[in-house]
Design a protein around this motif. Structure first.
Motif, PDB file in Angstrom:
ATOM      1  N   GLY A 233       0.649  -1.290   0.026  1.00  0.00           N
ATOM      2  CA  GLY A 233      -0.082  -0.075   0.118  1.00  0.00           C
ATOM      3  C   GLY A 233       0.685   1.357  -0.091  1.00  0.00           C
ATOM      4  N   MET A 234       2.086   1.187   0.115  1.00  0.00           N
ATOM      5  CA  MET A 234       2.911   2.203  -0.032  1.00  0.00           C
ATOM      6  C   MET A 234       3.819   2.409  -1.219  1.00  0.00           C
ATOM      7  N   ILE A 235       3.510   1.980  -2.025  1.00  0.00           N
ATOM      8  CA  ILE A 235       4.079   2.126  -3.488  1.00  0.00           C
ATOM      9  C   ILE A 235       3.278   2.910  -4.394  1.00  0.00           C
ATOM     10  N   PRO A 236       3.716   3.373  -5.488  1.00  0.00           N
ATOM     11  CA  PRO A 236       2.885   3.930  -6.552  1.00  0.00           C
ATOM     12  C   PRO A 236       2.035   2.907  -7.305  1.00  0.00           C
ATOM     13  N   ASP A 237       0.980   3.189  -7.977  1.00  0.00           N
ATOM     14  CA  ASP A 237       0.104   2.342  -8.802  1.00  0.00           C
ATOM     15  C   ASP A 237       1.000   2.177  -9.811  1.00  0.00           C
ATOM     16  N   GLY A 238       1.294   0.687 -10.247  1.00  0.00           N
ATOM     17  CA  GLY A 238       2.137   0.148 -11.399  1.00  0.00           C
ATOM     18  C   GLY A 238       3.366   0.068 -11.043  1.00  0.00           C
TER      19      GLY A 238
ATOM     20  N   VAL B 156       5.858   8.018  -3.825  1.00  0.00           N
ATOM     21  CA  VAL B 156       6.615   7.598  -2.441  1.00  0.00           C
ATOM     22  C   VAL B 156       6.756   6.131  -2.263  1.00  0.00           C
ATOM     23  N   TYR B 157       7.798   5.388  -1.778  1.00  0.00           N
ATOM     24  CA  TYR B 157       7.966   4.077  -1.663  1.00  0.00           C
ATOM     25  C   TYR B 157       8.342   3.904  -0.028  1.00  0.00           C
ATOM     26  N   GLY B 158       7.399   3.172   0.614  1.00  0.00           N
ATOM     27  CA  GLY B 158       7.591   2.894   1.969  1.00  0.00           C
ATOM     28  C   GLY B 158       8.342   1.567   1.859  1.00  0.00           C
ATOM     29  N   VAL B 159       9.515   1.398   2.766  1.00  0.00           N
ATOM     30  CA  VAL B 159      10.154   0.378   2.779  1.00  0.00           C
ATOM     31  C   VAL B 159      10.534  -0.029   4.226  1.00  0.00           C
TER      32      VAL B 159
ATOM     33  N   GLY C  48       3.740  -1.038  15.929  1.00  0.00           N
ATOM     34  CA  GLY C  48       4.641  -0.431  16.791  1.00  0.00           C
ATOM     35  C   GLY C  48       5.386   0.731  16.702  1.00  0.00           C
ATOM     36  N   LYS C  49       6.779   0.809  16.582  1.00  0.00           N
ATOM     37  CA  LYS C  49       7.346   2.168  16.657  1.00  0.00           C
ATOM     38  C   LYS C  49       7.321   2.728  15.348  1.00  0.00           C
ATOM     39  N   ALA C  50       7.209   1.838  14.123  1.00  0.00           N
ATOM     40  CA  ALA C  50       6.899   2.658  12.791  1.00  0.00           C
ATOM     41  C   ALA C  50       5.827   3.782  12.811  1.00  0.00           C
ATOM     42  N   ARG C  51       4.839   3.438  13.624  1.00  0.00           N
ATOM     43  CA  ARG C  51       3.866   4.595  13.841  1.00  0.00           C
ATOM     44  C   ARG C  51       4.437   5.820  14.143  1.00  0.00           C
ATOM     45  N   THR C  52       5.649   5.930  14.897  1.00  0.00           N
ATOM     46  CA  THR C  52       5.998   6.993  15.342  1.00  0.00           C
ATOM     47  C   THR C  52       7.194   7.615  14.410  1.00  0.00           C
ATOM     48  N   VAL C  53       7.633   6.713  13.477  1.00  0.00           N
ATOM     49  CA  VAL C  53       8.807   6.955  12.464  1.00  0.00           C
ATOM     50  C   VAL C  53       8.259   7.796  11.354  1.00  0.00           C
ATOM     51  N   PHE C  54       7.182   7.100  10.893  1.00  0.00           N
ATOM     52  CA  PHE C  54       6.520   7.779   9.708  1.00  0.00           C
ATOM     53  C   PHE C  54       5.959   9.053   9.325  1.00  0.00           C
ATOM     54  N   PRO C  55       5.434   9.565  10.537  1.00  0.00           N
ATOM     55  CA  PRO C  55       4.897  11.040  10.645  1.00  0.00           C
ATOM     56  C   PRO C  55       6.040  11.940  10.202  1.00  0.00           C
ATOM     57  N   ASP C  56       7.193  11.673  10.774  1.00  0.00           N
ATOM     58  CA  ASP C  56       8.393  12.688  10.686  1.00  0.00           C
ATOM     59  C   ASP C  56       9.059  12.341   9.045  1.00  0.00           C
ATOM     60  N   LEU C  57       9.001  11.015   8.542  1.00  0.00           N
ATOM     61  CA  LEU C  57       9.407  11.005   7.226  1.00  0.00           C
ATOM     62  C   LEU C  57       8.425  11.772   6.168  1.00  0.00           C
ATOM     63  N   PHE C  58       7.228  11.575   6.520  1.00  0.00           N
ATOM     64  CA  PHE C  58       6.037  12.217   5.632  1.00  0.00           C
ATOM     65  C   PHE C  58       6.157  13.866   5.622  1.00  0.00           C
TER      66      PHE C  58
END
Length: 146
Positions: A68-73, A94-97, A129-139
């Motif tokens: 769900g965190m990569i572009p269509d196609g 954007v690509y979430g890894v 987990g902790k990914a919930r707190t890391v992604f807002p900063d990345l976004f």
């Protein structure tokens, strides 16, 4: 003669694009500058022709796209644990890894390739987990970069 000049010009443009391409090196670390279980760097802005090379610091890390965190196609990618992989992105967005073994510990990164066309969709993906707190900063870094 004109055809030869056009062909030569096209070849030079292709070579110039390749010469400007950058290889982004991302380390997968048990301990890094921002703490434990991190991608370093964890935010990458890539341009057409660039590659992203993921290098595990030890044999316990891998990298893979987050559903769900990569572009269509776009093509998903997944490296084996302990494996160095290099990816060349082709779809803007954007690509979430993540490092699958350490995802819950916040071992995630975000790559922006061109325009962040799927940013809204990527932000709706539920994290663990902790990914919930890391992604807002990345976004927030996506907004600063564009």
């Amino acid at each position: 003669m004109k055809l030869r000049l056009i062909t030569a010009a096209a070849a030079l443009l292709a070579l110039a694009g390749a010469a400007n391409a950058e290889e982004h090196i991302v380390q997968l670390l048990t301990k890094g500058d921002k703490g434990s279980m991190v991608f370093q760097p964890n935010f990458i802005k890539a341009a057409p022709g660039d590659t992203v090379k993921f290098v595990p610091g030890d044999k316990t890390h891998n990298v893979e796209t987050i559903q769900g965190m990569i572009p269509d196609g776009a093509q998903e990618f997944k490296g084996k644990v302990g494996e160095t992989i290099t990816v060349t992105l082709t779809q803007e967005g954007v690509y979430g890894v993540k490092c699958n073994p350490h995802y819950g510990m916040g071992m995630v990164a975000l790559i922006v390739f061109g325009k962040p066309v799927n940013l809204d969709a990527a932000q709706t993906v539920k994290q663990v987990g902790k990914a919930r707190t890391v992604f807002p900063d990345l976004f927030s870094q996506v907004m600063k970069a564009n």
